[in-house]
Scaffold this active site. Structure first.
Site, PDB file in Angstrom:
ATOM      1  CB  CYS A  36      14.724  63.242  20.699  1.00  0.00           C
ATOM      2  SG  CYS A  36      15.683  64.694  20.225  1.00  0.00           S
ATOM      3  CB  CYS A  38      10.471  63.304  21.267  1.00  0.00           C
ATOM      4  SG  CYS A  38       9.304  64.485  20.549  1.00  0.00           S
ATOM      5  CG  HIS A  88       8.818  60.293  14.853  1.00  0.00           C
ATOM      6  ND1 HIS A  88       9.733  60.129  13.832  1.00  0.00           N
ATOM      7  CD2 HIS A  88       9.013  61.545  15.344  1.00  0.00           C
ATOM      8  CE1 HIS A  88      10.460  61.235  13.720  1.00  0.00           C
ATOM      9  NE2 HIS A  88      10.030  62.111  14.610  1.00  0.00           N
ATOM     10  CG  ASN A 107      21.067  58.136  14.403  1.00  0.00           C
ATOM     11  OD1 ASN A 107      21.724  57.314  13.777  1.00  0.00           O
ATOM     12  ND2 ASN A 107      20.328  59.055  13.791  1.00  0.00           N
ATOM     13  CD  GLU A 124      25.706  69.018  20.192  1.00  0.00           C
ATOM     14  OE1 GLU A 124      26.576  68.725  21.027  1.00  0.00           O
ATOM     15  OE2 GLU A 124      24.972  68.173  19.649  1.00  0.00           O
ATOM     16  CB  CYS A 183      18.281  62.212  12.856  1.00  0.00           C
ATOM     17  SG  CYS A 183      16.574  62.579  13.254  1.00  0.00           S
TER      18      CYS A 183
END
Length: 398
Positions: A146, A143, A249, A326, A119, A369
């Site tokens: 994600c 991760c 993070h 997200n 993508e 993200c």
């Protein structure tokens, strides 16, 4: 360098670190795909045909300034050379399998790479337009927050599949120029995959992005984001100079070990030391790195952790991007509330850090993200075993 606008899972221990192998997936044809070659390689290829270097530069200009893929359109190239190129070479960019448009102007393309998809996301803003580019089919780093990581790792992308995302997007955006669509001004290697695990393909692609006969972007407008593959980060500094962003993070190793598992191999101290070594070599970063910090509700977003992050980063010149998490199906996290993000940000600013809360873009089309997933054939044995066993993910709350 003049700048122009662009108009027209393998387990971590098994993943390549400092010895990156060029992707060798066989092309669909025996012709040389010129999108796989940077300027030096293009000149060498033309020399093998008995042509002078400036001919390679001419063809590159047609390829990248005008997004032409037909040699017959290159009117300042003599007919003999055009015929020769038709026989031995091609300009073959990945095709778009699907396009989705967000209400905020973000566009997400599913790009076909062989029998799979990655993508690519176009993000327009008032003063710029950024293209988010993928470097791998899937990702090996696992991760936990994600979506891409949940797909497992399949393979590295070729140079032509990386720069081809930029080429395809520039061609589409160029066709929309009459509608007022902003040309691409920035490229970020923040799509699917860990760029530093595909250095030998990512670096030539970024070289083309910045080449005057390529897309002509300044090195400050090409950004590579990494989760902390330390040996490869040291190698990057000897290969190319681009802007650097780091996916941190967490302020402490115990939390980062859980949500960014590569931290178990290269901890925060090792990662930040490598970042400082890169900054010592780089002119593209203005002396500081961008720290990316995804905000996970009651995982890494307390005021105490904001103080810990400030202490952690005190010796690393940086600006900090706080990223609202997200969501994606099956994820074991929640997005931090605005009030928790606000308190966290204020603590960092009290320490003197430039701190920005990133605006979420394209989340209505899963283009934000951490939401990119593409279409991946999962060849990661460890990931498959976890799925089959229904293994739970341990989470600490704060």
């Amino acid at each position: 360098m003049s700048e122009q606008l662009l108009t027209a899972s393998t387990p971590i221990d098994a993943a390549p670190l400092s010895d990156n192998t060029v992707q060798t997936t066989a092309p669909a044809t025996s012709k040389i795909n010129l999108l796989d070659l940077n300027r030096q390689q293009m000149r060498e290829f033309f020399a093998e045909m008995g042509e002078k270097p400036f001919r390679a530069d001419q063809v590159m200009k047609w390829m990248y300034h005008y997004c032409y893929d037909d040699f017959e359109q290159m009117t300042d190239i003599n007919k003999g050379l055009r015929a020769k190129l038709q026989r031995v070479a091609e300009i073959r960019a990945p095709e778009v399998a699907e396009e989705q448009r967000s209400v905020d102007g973000t566009i997400k393309w599913a790009i076909k790479v062989g029998d799979q998809q990655v993508e690519t996301v176009y993000i327009p803003e008032a003063d710029r337009a950024t293209l988010c580019v993928s470097s791998q089919v899937g990702c090996a780093l696992e991760c936990k927050f994600c979506s891409t990581a949940q797909q497992g790792f399949n393979r590295n992308l070729r140079v032509s599949e990386i720069i081809g995302q930029v080429w395809r997007a520039a061609k589409i955006i160029g066709s929309l120029k009459s509608t007022g669509t902003r040309p691409i001004t920035n490229v970020v290697m923040m799509g699917m995959g860990e760029p530093l695990l595909n250095l030998n393909n990512v670096v030539p692609a970024m070289d083309i992005m910045m080449d005057d006969f390529g897309f002509g972007l300044s090195k400050r407008r090409v950004t590579l984001s990494t989760s902390g593959v330390v040996p490869a980060l040291d190698k990057l500094g000897d290969m190319i100079d681009v802007a650097l962003a780091i996916s941190l993070h967490a302020p402490t190793d115990d939390i980062r070990d859980e949500i960014v598992p590569i931290n178990r191999k290269y901890n925060i101290e090792m990662f930040l030391a490598a970042v400082r070594r890169y900054l010592d070599k780089s002119k593209a970063n203005g002396g500081r790195v961008t720290v990316e910090y995804v905000m996970l509700d009651h995982i890494n977003d307390s005021t105490e952790q904001a103080h810990q992050l400030a202490e952690c980063l005190k010796d690393t010149p940086c600006k900090i991007n706080l990223i609202p998490w997200n969501p994606f199906p099956g994820a074991p996290y929640g997005r931090s509330s605005n009030s928790r993000v606000d308190r966290f940000s204020k603590v960092l600013m009290e320490y003197g850090f430039t701190t920005i809360v990133r605006k979420t873009r394209g989340d209505d089309i899963d283009a934000a993200c951490g939401q990119l997933a593409g279409e991946v054939i999962d060849r990661t044995k460890r990931t498959l075993k976890k799925k089959m066993a229904g293994e739970p993910i341990a989470i600490k709350t704060v």
